[in-house]
Design a protein around this motif. Structure first.
Motif, mmCIF file in Angstrom:
data_model
loop_
_atom_site.group_PDB
_atom_site.id
_atom_site.type_symbol
_atom_site.label_atom_id
_atom_site.label_comp_id
_atom_site.label_asym_id
_atom_site.label_seq_id
_atom_site.Cartn_x
_atom_site.Cartn_y
_atom_site.Cartn_z
ATOM 1 N N CYS A 18 0.734 -1.259 -0.141
ATOM 2 C CA CYS A 18 -0.025 -0.166 -0.093
ATOM 3 C C CYS A 18 1.095 1.316 -0.050
ATOM 4 O O CYS A 18 0.615 2.233 -0.646
ATOM 5 C CB CYS A 18 -0.970 -0.031 1.186
ATOM 6 S SG CYS A 18 -2.400 -0.986 0.908
ATOM 7 N N ALA A 19 1.887 1.183 0.706
ATOM 8 C CA ALA A 19 2.779 2.478 0.871
ATOM 9 C C ALA A 19 3.461 2.627 -0.471
ATOM 10 O O ALA A 19 3.580 3.656 -1.085
ATOM 11 C CB ALA A 19 4.060 2.000 1.928
ATOM 12 N N ASP A 20 3.759 1.616 -1.326
ATOM 13 C CA ASP A 20 4.384 1.643 -2.391
ATOM 14 C C ASP A 20 3.242 2.353 -3.656
ATOM 15 O O ASP A 20 3.661 3.035 -4.258
ATOM 16 C CB ASP A 20 4.706 0.426 -3.004
ATOM 17 C CG ASP A 20 6.161 -0.164 -2.191
ATOM 18 O OD1 ASP A 20 6.929 0.778 -1.610
ATOM 19 O OD2 ASP A 20 6.693 -1.325 -2.361
ATOM 20 N N ILE A 21 2.351 1.627 -3.467
ATOM 21 C CA ILE A 21 1.227 2.168 -4.124
ATOM 22 C C ILE A 21 0.813 3.652 -4.210
ATOM 23 O O ILE A 21 0.695 4.518 -5.059
ATOM 24 C CB ILE A 21 -0.048 1.418 -4.255
ATOM 25 C CG1 ILE A 21 0.018 0.126 -4.738
ATOM 26 C CG2 ILE A 21 -1.311 2.062 -4.932
ATOM 27 C CD1 ILE A 21 -0.949 -0.813 -4.256
ATOM 28 N N PHE A 22 0.702 4.326 -2.971
ATOM 29 C CA PHE A 22 0.609 5.726 -2.449
ATOM 30 C C PHE A 22 2.016 6.433 -2.749
ATOM 31 O O PHE A 22 1.890 7.758 -2.141
ATOM 32 C CB PHE A 22 -0.200 5.697 -1.235
ATOM 33 C CG PHE A 22 -1.620 5.352 -1.354
ATOM 34 C CD1 PHE A 22 -2.577 6.206 -1.611
ATOM 35 C CD2 PHE A 22 -2.062 4.059 -1.308
ATOM 36 C CE1 PHE A 22 -3.838 5.891 -1.829
ATOM 37 C CE2 PHE A 22 -3.298 3.607 -1.418
ATOM 38 C CZ PHE A 22 -4.426 4.519 -1.765
ATOM 39 N N ARG A 23 2.964 5.968 -3.060
ATOM 40 C CA ARG A 23 4.157 6.577 -3.109
ATOM 41 C C ARG A 23 4.461 7.179 -1.564
ATOM 42 O O ARG A 23 5.253 8.236 -1.628
ATOM 43 C CB ARG A 23 4.262 7.750 -4.236
ATOM 44 C CG ARG A 23 4.125 7.170 -5.495
ATOM 45 C CD ARG A 23 4.399 8.358 -6.515
ATOM 46 N NE ARG A 23 4.041 7.918 -7.875
ATOM 47 C CZ ARG A 23 3.536 8.472 -8.837
ATOM 48 N NH1 ARG A 23 3.047 10.006 -8.534
ATOM 49 N NH2 ARG A 23 3.545 7.935 -10.058
ATOM 50 N N GLY A 24 4.250 6.297 -0.616
ATOM 51 C CA GLY A 24 4.806 6.775 0.768
ATOM 52 C C GLY A 24 5.831 5.833 1.032
ATOM 53 O O GLY A 24 6.494 5.105 0.353
#
Length: 167
Positions: free
Chosen positions: A108-114
């Protein structure tokens, strides 16, 4: 009369003790709500830029702007929602993780560029920046996880043009 909408107000003010208190007091005295508030010195250390969001109609925003301009510490006021602008907010979210959940939070962090900025044996802390809708969507994406804590900075905004809030 127009309907109520989110307004982003930028205030250039003297960097003096009590200035922020007077702005917040103005809102409180008139029964206006501040949704987010962000303030920091500018490149000129004698000035601070305060950015706040509130929900109101055109008549109320006009009243707010006039009242802000009357405050002694205020140098300039701009409703940046009137034109094309860029807005960003920062969020840190701490999520309890174990086993397969760790991979899901990372995905999820990767998808949201977090970015995962802290790792513990049973939690991740993720940093995400973007507009409020993106941050809300990230929280929603983690709905099946146990969110331990959320910290949001409030909106920072700037007009998208050569127009600038300066002296």
């Amino acid at each position: 009369m127009s309907s109520e909408q989110k307004r982003i107000i930028s205030v250039l003010m003297e960097n003096t003790p009590g200035g922020l208190s007077r702005v917040v007091g103005l809102f409180a005295q008139r029964g206006y709500n501040i949704d987010t508030l962000n303030v920091a010195p500018t490149n000129d250390t004698s000035l601070s830029r305060l950015t706040l969001t509130t929900r109101c109609d055109d008549l109320v925003i006009e009243q707010i702007t006039k009242q802000l301009n009357k405050l002694i510490d205020v140098v300039k006021v701009q409703d940046i929602t009137e034109g094309v602008h860029i807005e960003r907010e920062l969020m840190m979210i701490k999520v309890r993780t174990k086993g397969d959940e760790r991979a899901e939070v990372k995905r999820c962090a990767d998808i949201f560029r977090g970015q995962i900025i802290d790792v513990g044996p049973s939690y991740y802390t993720v940093l995400v920046e973007g507009d409020a809708a993106k941050l809300d969507a990230f929280i929603e994406a983690l709905a099946d996880m146990r969110v331990l804590e959320v910290v949001r900075s409030g909106i920072c905004g700037i007009a998208r043009s050569d127009k600038a809030l300066t002296l």
